[in-house]
Design a protein around this motif. Structure first.
Motif, PDB file in Angstrom:
ATOM      1  N   TRP A  64       0.771  -1.325  -0.165  1.00  0.00           N
ATOM      2  CA  TRP A  64      -0.105   0.085   0.093  1.00  0.00           C
ATOM      3  C   TRP A  64       0.866   1.264   0.136  1.00  0.00           C
ATOM      4  N   CYS A  71       1.860   2.856  -5.715  1.00  0.00           N
ATOM      5  CA  CYS A  71       0.732   2.640  -6.635  1.00  0.00           C
ATOM      6  C   CYS A  71       1.623   2.496  -8.199  1.00  0.00           C
ATOM      7  N   ARG A  72       0.888   2.615  -9.167  1.00  0.00           N
ATOM      8  CA  ARG A  72       1.569   2.290 -10.450  1.00  0.00           C
ATOM      9  C   ARG A  72       1.120   3.503 -11.334  1.00  0.00           C
ATOM     10  N   ASN A  76      -0.037   4.059 -14.214  1.00  0.00           N
ATOM     11  CA  ASN A  76      -1.162   4.351 -14.964  1.00  0.00           C
ATOM     12  C   ASN A  76      -2.432   4.139 -13.967  1.00  0.00           C
ATOM     13  N   ASP A  77      -2.213   4.137 -12.781  1.00  0.00           N
ATOM     14  CA  ASP A  77      -3.430   3.901 -11.870  1.00  0.00           C
ATOM     15  C   ASP A  77      -4.021   5.385 -12.081  1.00  0.00           C
ATOM     16  N   ASN A  78      -5.203   5.754 -11.581  1.00  0.00           N
ATOM     17  CA  ASN A  78      -6.024   6.941 -11.773  1.00  0.00           C
ATOM     18  C   ASN A  78      -5.480   7.624 -10.338  1.00  0.00           C
ATOM     19  N   ASP A 125      -7.891   6.875  -7.250  1.00  0.00           N
ATOM     20  CA  ASP A 125      -7.657   5.653  -6.475  1.00  0.00           C
ATOM     21  C   ASP A 125      -6.335   5.559  -5.556  1.00  0.00           C
ATOM     22  N   ALA A 126      -5.260   6.466  -6.048  1.00  0.00           N
ATOM     23  CA  ALA A 126      -4.259   6.911  -5.238  1.00  0.00           C
ATOM     24  C   ALA A 126      -4.605   7.498  -3.989  1.00  0.00           C
ATOM     25  N   ASN A 131      -6.217   5.729  -1.341  1.00  0.00           N
ATOM     26  CA  ASN A 131      -5.259   4.469  -0.664  1.00  0.00           C
ATOM     27  C   ASN A 131      -4.420   5.260   0.299  1.00  0.00           C
ATOM     28  N   LYS A 181     -10.423  11.397 -11.421  1.00  0.00           N
ATOM     29  CA  LYS A 181     -10.986   9.893 -11.873  1.00  0.00           C
ATOM     30  C   LYS A 181     -10.120   9.920 -13.338  1.00  0.00           C
ATOM     31  N   ARG A 200      -4.269  10.211 -14.893  1.00  0.00           N
ATOM     32  CA  ARG A 200      -3.285   9.362 -14.204  1.00  0.00           C
ATOM     33  C   ARG A 200      -2.250   9.829 -13.512  1.00  0.00           C
ATOM     34  N   VAL A 201      -1.843   8.855 -12.298  1.00  0.00           N
ATOM     35  CA  VAL A 201      -0.757   9.239 -11.487  1.00  0.00           C
ATOM     36  C   VAL A 201       0.568   9.639 -12.179  1.00  0.00           C
TER      37      VAL A 201
END
Length: 200
Positions: free
Chosen positions: A66, A69-70, A72-74, A77-78, A81, A122, A125-126
């Motif tokens: 945790w 993050c990646r 390509n995560d939005n 979501d990051a 988390n 949303k 991307r990160v």
């Protein structure tokens, strides 16, 4: 920063000397002090406390997947988390199974690059808002806590990934300050015990 640390040390040393003199009835106790003016003890000094020591006090449950993050995560979501785990940053990894670091995303990135620019978390991307790996500041687990504090202060950052060939954890300025305060409190307690004759 160096001046602040030296100022704190001087202040503590003077307080300690006064406390010893008050409680000793003015007897000569110079032999308790080293040439630097601090009491010599066998305890670990502030300059010897490492980032690894801080990570240990945080507990093993504080190191896990945790923490990252990646790319390509939005962003939404990051941020969820981070909120769920009550942390202020995430290490960003490149896509794939390997733990290759791409950068870091922080609350500050979110405020400046999402809220400040009116973007949607949303649909962003990160990788679009993170601090890139070529600007990323990291420490190793054997870095002294004073060096970590200096690094964070000089670069105006609050979170530093700990990398020993792989991600070991994350330290924040709060962790660093807590370690310094706990060490100073421990030193003060040892000195009080010494004054009362309970220190051997």
């Amino acid at each position: 920063m160096q001046g602040l640390i030296q100022g704190l040390r001087s202040c503590w040393q003077e307080r300690i000397k006064l406390a010893i003199l008050r409680n000793s009835g003015g007897h000569n106790r110079k032999n308790m002090f080293s040439r630097t003016g601090s009491v010599e003890t066998e305890e670990k000094g502030l300059e010897n406390i490492t980032v690894a020591d801080v990570l240990i006090t945080k507990g093993e449950e504080n190191v896990g997947s945790w923490l990252w993050c990646r790319v390509n995560d939005n962003v939404d979501d990051a941020m969820k988390n981070m909120a769920q785990h009550n942390i202020g940053s995430l290490v960003v990894l490149k896509p794939g199974d390997q733990l290759h670091i791409a950068g870091i995303i922080t609350e500050r990135d979110y405020l400046r690059k999402i809220i400040g620019q009116g973007r949607s978390p949303k649909y962003t991307r990160v990788g679009e808002i993170m601090t890139d790996e070529n600007k990323l500041i990291t420490v190793k687990s054997d870095t002294s806590i004073l060096q970590a504090m200096q690094l964070m202060t000089d670069n105006h950052i609050r979170h530093v990934p700990v990398i020993d060939g792989r991600i070991v954890g994350m330290v924040s300025i709060v962790d660093v300050v807590r370690a310094v305060v706990e060490q100073q409190n421990g030193e003060l307690k040892r000195l009080n015990d010494f004054i009362k004759g309970e220190y051997y």
